[in-house]
Design a protein around this motif. Structure first.
Motif, short mmCIF file in Angstrom:
data_model
loop_
_atom_site.label_atom_id
_atom_site.label_comp_id
_atom_site.label_asym_id
_atom_site.label_seq_id
_atom_site.Cartn_x
_atom_site.Cartn_y
_atom_site.Cartn_z
N TYR A 1 0.80 -1.21 0.00
CA TYR A 1 0.00 0.00 0.00
C TYR A 1 0.84 1.27 0.00
CZ TYR A 1 -3.91 -3.10 0.86
OH TYR A 1 -4.86 -4.07 0.75
N TYR A 2 2.15 1.13 0.01
CA TYR A 2 3.07 2.28 -0.04
C TYR A 2 2.86 3.25 1.12
CZ TYR A 2 3.94 0.50 -4.70
OH TYR A 2 4.24 -0.30 -5.76
N ALA A 3 2.61 2.72 2.29
CA ALA A 3 2.43 3.56 3.47
C ALA A 3 3.64 3.39 4.39
CB ALA A 3 1.16 3.19 4.21
N ASN A 64 1.85 8.46 2.30
CA ASN A 64 2.04 7.63 1.12
C ASN A 64 3.45 7.89 0.58
OD1 ASN A 64 2.12 7.11 -1.85
ND2 ASN A 64 0.05 6.37 -1.44
N ARG A 66 4.79 6.21 -2.17
CA ARG A 66 4.89 5.57 -3.48
C ARG A 66 5.87 6.26 -4.43
NH1 ARG A 66 0.10 2.88 -6.58
NH2 ARG A 66 1.36 1.67 -7.98
#
Length: 124
Positions: A1-3, A64, A66
């Motif tokens: 989830y790119y957290a 985030n 990402r």
């Protein structure tokens, strides 16, 4: 989830809790914006313990990562500016359940009372 996320613990007097919380949240948000972190970061604030003179506060923050080249570097930068803001806002850096650790050591030293500060060499 790119957290990616972390947390910080602080103490503040009752007369200072609201100001400290708002300033730290603003500092985290502005630092994320300056790092091109989108969307806005998540910032949760919890009063962990209450005392006659003040409160223990935990800040949980995340974002985030990402499109970031160095997510851990961004996380550490946010941590450092938030720790500095805690001190500037007349709070103190605490360990609560997570420990001071190497990254928070310098800010913790700045939180010491005058009596403890004279023995700084004992704190590694």
């Amino acid at each position: 989830y790119y957290a990616i996320s972390d947390r910080l613990d602080a103490n503040a007097s009752w007369t200072n809790v609201e100001v400290l919380v708002e300033r730290v949240k603003e500092t985290i948000t502005n630092t994320c914006k300056a790092q091109n972190i989108r969307p806005r970061p998540y910032i949760g604030v919890r009063i962990d313990h209450i005392y006659d003179t003040g409160a223990s506060i935990t800040f949980t923050y995340g974002f985030n990562c990402r499109n970031l080249g160095d997510p851990l570097g961004a996380l550490r930068l946010i941590e450092q500016v938030a720790l500095i803001e805690i001190l500037r806002s007349n709070g103190s850096v605490t360990h609560n359940t997570s420990g001071i650790g190497k990254r928070k050591k310098e800010c913790f030293r700045e939180s010491l009372s005058e009596a403890l500060a004279s023995n700084r060499s004992e704190i590694a």
